[in-house]
Design a protein around this motif. Structure first.
Motif, mmCIF file in Angstrom:
data_model
loop_
_atom_site.group_PDB
_atom_site.id
_atom_site.type_symbol
_atom_site.label_atom_id
_atom_site.label_comp_id
_atom_site.label_asym_id
_atom_site.label_seq_id
_atom_site.Cartn_x
_atom_site.Cartn_y
_atom_site.Cartn_z
ATOM 1 N N ARG A 1 -9.985 9.391 -13.226
ATOM 2 C CA ARG A 1 -8.345 8.902 -13.154
ATOM 3 C C ARG A 1 -7.492 10.033 -13.031
ATOM 4 N NH1 ARG A 1 -8.704 4.956 -18.202
ATOM 5 N NH2 ARG A 1 -10.704 5.986 -18.707
ATOM 6 N N SER A 2 -6.221 9.589 -12.455
ATOM 7 C CA SER A 2 -5.186 10.395 -12.381
ATOM 8 C C SER A 2 -4.164 9.968 -13.348
ATOM 9 C CB SER A 2 -4.455 10.340 -10.958
ATOM 10 O OG SER A 2 -3.958 9.089 -10.701
ATOM 11 N N TYR A 3 -4.233 9.037 -13.889
ATOM 12 C CA TYR A 3 -3.217 8.532 -14.974
ATOM 13 C C TYR A 3 -1.793 8.443 -14.114
ATOM 14 C CZ TYR A 3 -6.847 8.376 -18.071
ATOM 15 O OH TYR A 3 -8.234 8.004 -18.917
ATOM 16 N N LEU A 4 -1.550 7.989 -12.783
ATOM 17 C CA LEU A 4 -0.351 7.880 -12.080
ATOM 18 C C LEU A 4 -0.425 6.528 -11.467
ATOM 19 C CD1 LEU A 4 0.147 11.491 -10.710
ATOM 20 C CD2 LEU A 4 1.381 10.418 -12.569
ATOM 21 N N ILE A 5 0.346 5.804 -11.760
ATOM 22 C CA ILE A 5 0.743 4.710 -10.797
ATOM 23 C C ILE A 5 1.846 4.640 -10.197
ATOM 24 C CG2 ILE A 5 1.123 2.202 -10.702
ATOM 25 C CD1 ILE A 5 -0.556 1.913 -13.446
ATOM 26 N N LEU A 6 1.894 4.465 -8.510
ATOM 27 C CA LEU A 6 2.816 4.848 -7.764
ATOM 28 C C LEU A 6 3.198 3.449 -7.431
ATOM 29 C CD1 LEU A 6 4.216 6.387 -5.458
ATOM 30 C CD2 LEU A 6 2.305 6.064 -3.860
ATOM 31 N N ALA A 7 4.723 3.329 -7.280
ATOM 32 C CA ALA A 7 5.400 1.985 -7.036
ATOM 33 C C ALA A 7 6.288 2.515 -5.725
ATOM 34 C CB ALA A 7 6.314 1.796 -8.223
ATOM 35 N N ILE A 8 6.373 1.424 -4.818
ATOM 36 C CA ILE A 8 6.970 1.560 -3.477
ATOM 37 C C ILE A 8 7.762 0.769 -3.299
ATOM 38 C CG2 ILE A 8 6.540 1.927 -1.028
ATOM 39 C CD1 ILE A 8 3.531 2.868 -1.562
ATOM 40 N N ASN A 9 8.932 1.167 -2.885
ATOM 41 C CA ASN A 9 10.067 0.265 -2.682
ATOM 42 C C ASN A 9 10.702 0.310 -0.951
ATOM 43 O OD1 ASN A 9 11.516 -1.892 -4.324
ATOM 44 N ND2 ASN A 9 13.287 -1.079 -4.043
ATOM 45 N N ASP A 10 11.303 -0.605 -0.688
ATOM 46 C CA ASP A 10 11.972 -0.559 0.673
ATOM 47 C C ASP A 10 13.018 0.644 0.488
ATOM 48 O OD1 ASP A 10 12.397 -1.085 3.199
ATOM 49 O OD2 ASP A 10 13.749 -2.777 2.719
ATOM 50 N N LEU B 1 10.079 5.607 -2.149
ATOM 51 C CA LEU B 1 10.630 4.740 -0.974
ATOM 52 C C LEU B 1 10.116 5.042 0.432
ATOM 53 C CD1 LEU B 1 14.583 5.466 -1.850
ATOM 54 C CD2 LEU B 1 13.041 3.713 -2.820
ATOM 55 N N VAL B 2 9.791 3.927 0.742
ATOM 56 C CA VAL B 2 9.000 3.895 2.352
ATOM 57 C C VAL B 2 9.641 3.061 3.092
ATOM 58 C CG1 VAL B 2 7.023 3.340 3.470
ATOM 59 C CG2 VAL B 2 6.986 4.921 1.275
ATOM 60 N N ASP B 3 9.791 3.254 4.371
ATOM 61 C CA ASP B 3 10.554 2.476 5.460
ATOM 62 C C ASP B 3 9.444 1.537 5.942
ATOM 63 O OD1 ASP B 3 11.849 1.147 7.253
ATOM 64 O OD2 ASP B 3 12.646 3.002 8.457
ATOM 65 N N THR B 4 9.426 0.418 5.619
ATOM 66 C CA THR B 4 8.094 -0.455 6.145
ATOM 67 C C THR B 4 8.321 -0.718 7.724
ATOM 68 O OG1 THR B 4 7.124 -2.649 5.952
ATOM 69 C CG2 THR B 4 9.487 -2.634 5.859
ATOM 70 N N HIS B 5 9.485 -0.353 8.397
ATOM 71 C CA HIS B 5 9.692 -0.487 9.766
ATOM 72 C C HIS B 5 9.302 0.755 10.570
ATOM 73 C CE1 HIS B 5 11.485 -4.418 8.999
ATOM 74 N NE2 HIS B 5 12.448 -3.975 8.235
ATOM 75 N N ILE C 1 -1.375 1.294 -6.744
ATOM 76 C CA ILE C 1 0.073 1.379 -6.013
ATOM 77 C C ILE C 1 0.456 -0.143 -6.103
ATOM 78 C CG2 ILE C 1 0.979 1.391 -3.821
ATOM 79 C CD1 ILE C 1 -0.880 3.689 -3.030
ATOM 80 N N ILE C 2 1.742 -0.050 -6.508
ATOM 81 C CA ILE C 2 2.459 -1.384 -6.510
ATOM 82 C C ILE C 2 3.364 -1.532 -5.256
ATOM 83 C CG2 ILE C 2 4.388 -2.822 -7.807
ATOM 84 C CD1 ILE C 2 3.390 -1.166 -10.536
ATOM 85 N N LEU C 3 3.344 -2.637 -4.608
ATOM 86 C CA LEU C 3 4.119 -2.848 -3.199
ATOM 87 C C LEU C 3 5.002 -3.842 -3.631
ATOM 88 C CD1 LEU C 3 1.351 -3.122 -0.528
ATOM 89 C CD2 LEU C 3 2.633 -1.163 -1.253
ATOM 90 N N THR C 4 6.313 -3.497 -3.328
ATOM 91 C CA THR C 4 7.217 -4.587 -3.320
ATOM 92 C C THR C 4 7.798 -5.207 -2.132
ATOM 93 O OG1 THR C 4 9.040 -3.098 -3.232
ATOM 94 C CG2 THR C 4 8.198 -3.382 -5.535
ATOM 95 N N PRO C 5 8.650 -6.363 -2.193
ATOM 96 C CA PRO C 5 8.944 -6.829 -0.505
ATOM 97 C C PRO C 5 9.744 -6.004 -0.022
ATOM 98 C CG PRO C 5 9.079 -8.508 -2.459
ATOM 99 C CD PRO C 5 8.883 -7.439 -3.063
ATOM 100 N N PRO C 6 9.736 -6.009 1.441
ATOM 101 C CA PRO C 6 8.982 -6.475 2.125
ATOM 102 C C PRO C 6 7.393 -5.824 2.640
ATOM 103 C CG PRO C 6 10.159 -5.153 3.499
ATOM 104 C CD PRO C 6 10.486 -4.969 2.178
ATOM 105 N N HIS C 7 7.335 -4.748 1.845
ATOM 106 C CA HIS C 7 5.914 -4.048 2.039
ATOM 107 C C HIS C 7 4.596 -5.003 1.549
ATOM 108 C CE1 HIS C 7 8.374 -0.668 2.421
ATOM 109 N NE2 HIS C 7 8.525 -0.496 1.169
ATOM 110 N N SER C 8 4.872 -6.021 0.480
ATOM 111 C CA SER C 8 3.896 -6.659 0.141
ATOM 112 C C SER C 8 3.422 -7.449 1.181
ATOM 113 C CB SER C 8 4.258 -7.647 -1.015
ATOM 114 O OG SER C 8 5.340 -7.261 -1.977
#
Length: 354
Positions: free
Chosen positions: A64-73, A112-116, A136-143
């Motif tokens: 395990r890395s003990y890191l959780i990556l959250a990604i937002n638009d 932050l990631v550009d879904t487009h 990894i946690i994806l948020t809208p609109p990545h979800s």
């Protein structure tokens, strides 16, 4: 010149407790296969030496890395930050996610990631290679971005799709957008409203359509016509102004409006003021999100309070459970929203209410 104090390491703890490095690692990581007396001995040494576990120590087990990556638009997040208009989606994500991570000895990293973007796969693979996250946690609109979902599924990394109701790859977690819009509509119907307008959000977000569906379903169930009462926005203040004018300048204007986010609700409030339509005496208004700004408007806005922190906290729990090998159902998890009542809703003109 003062000598720099030597940092206490996992090796010092192991030596002081008279145990192996692996045993200390298991105690730090709160693993179950450690005898109680051994756990207590290691914890005594940790307290005595003032040892603070590092990510490097936690990773000693190699699994395990003990890191959780959250990604937002990226674009919308940066736009909100620069506008400084009080949106707190990211704050609430960090509140729920970081606190839950801390309970389990994890850290949450925010990207932050550009879904487009044509380079979305390269961006994600780069982040995964650099951080080696446990989930990894994806948020809208990545979800609901099929390309992103397929990539993560191929990487065999546990991931949660917040704001998604689609079963399949990943773990879908919903804030019940359709149900929340239906609840807000029924709230107005119960107070005597029959012409209830709705301002939708951006088509880039699947949840925008779900909210429209919830509004339509509640109207239809009450036998109410919604023809001409839907105006399209894109979550921006400017789009809210245009949508509010479309509804409020119509020959048969609504007696209530539900706006799909706070910025568009604030725009509606301003348009009503310019048109000399009193809120709530002549127009009731309900918003989505319940960010700080709506507490201080005149009047303060009744709002659908989206459980962003609770949802992110649940997403972390699901990822940690999956990482530990616990059985995690791929079926939809729903974290329900509530309505926060303030002063922007009243019975319609000429109606004393229920």
């Amino acid at each position: 010149m003062a000598r720099r104090r030597q940092a206490v390491t996992i090796k010092h703890v192991a030596a002081d407790a008279g145990v192996s490095l692996q045993t200390v690692s298991r105690v730090i990581n709160n693993e179950a296969n450690v005898r109680p007396e051994m756990r207590e001995r290691v914890q005594d040494s940790i307290r005595k030496l003032g040892y603070v576990p590092s990510l490097a120590a936690q990773r000693m087990s190699g699994s395990r890395s003990y890191l959780i990556l959250a990604i937002n638009d990226r674009d919308r997040t940066i736009e909100d930050w620069r506008a400084r208009q009080g949106t707190d989606w990211v704050d609430q994500m960090l509140l729920g996610g970081m606190l839950k991570c801390a309970e389990h000895g994890y850290r949450m990293i925010f990207e932050l990631v550009d879904t487009h973007s044509d380079h979305v796969e390269r961006e994600l693979l780069g982040a995964i290679a650099a951080l080696q996250p446990d989930g990894i946690i994806l948020t809208p609109p990545h979800s609901d971005n099929a390309q992103i979902v397929a990539l993560l599924h191929h990487q065999r990394i546990p991931f949660v799709r917040i704001g998604s109701i689609q079963n399949g790859a990943g773990i879908p977690v919903s804030m019940d957008d359709e149900g929340s819009a239906s609840q807000a509509t029924q709230y107005l119907i119960d107070r005597g409203h029959r012409r209830i307008g709705f301002i939708s959000g951006s088509r880039d977000y699947a949840l925008s359509g779900w909210r429209v569906n919830g509004w339509k379903a509640a109207m239809a169930a009450a036998g109410l016509d919604y023809e001409g009462l839907l105006a399209e926005g894109d979550f921006s203040y400017a789009s809210g102004e245009a949508a509010a004018r479309q509804l409020l300048e119509a020959p048969m204007r609504p007696t209530a409006i539900i706006a799909s986010n706070d910025q568009m609700a604030l725009a509606t409030l301003e348009v009503a003021r310019l048109l000399q339509i009193a809120v709530p005496d002549e127009l009731s208004l309900i918003s989505f999100d319940n960010t700080p700004l709506v507490h201080f408007t005149q009047p303060p806005l009744t709002a659908v309070d989206q459980p962003i922190a609770a949802t992110t906290s649940k997403a972390v729990e699901l990822i940690i459970a999956a990482q530990k090998g616990d059985q995690v159902t791929p079926e939809l998890t729903v974290v329900s929203a509530t309505i926060t009542e303030r002063e922007s809703v009243a019975p319609p003109p000429g109606n004393s209410g229920a």
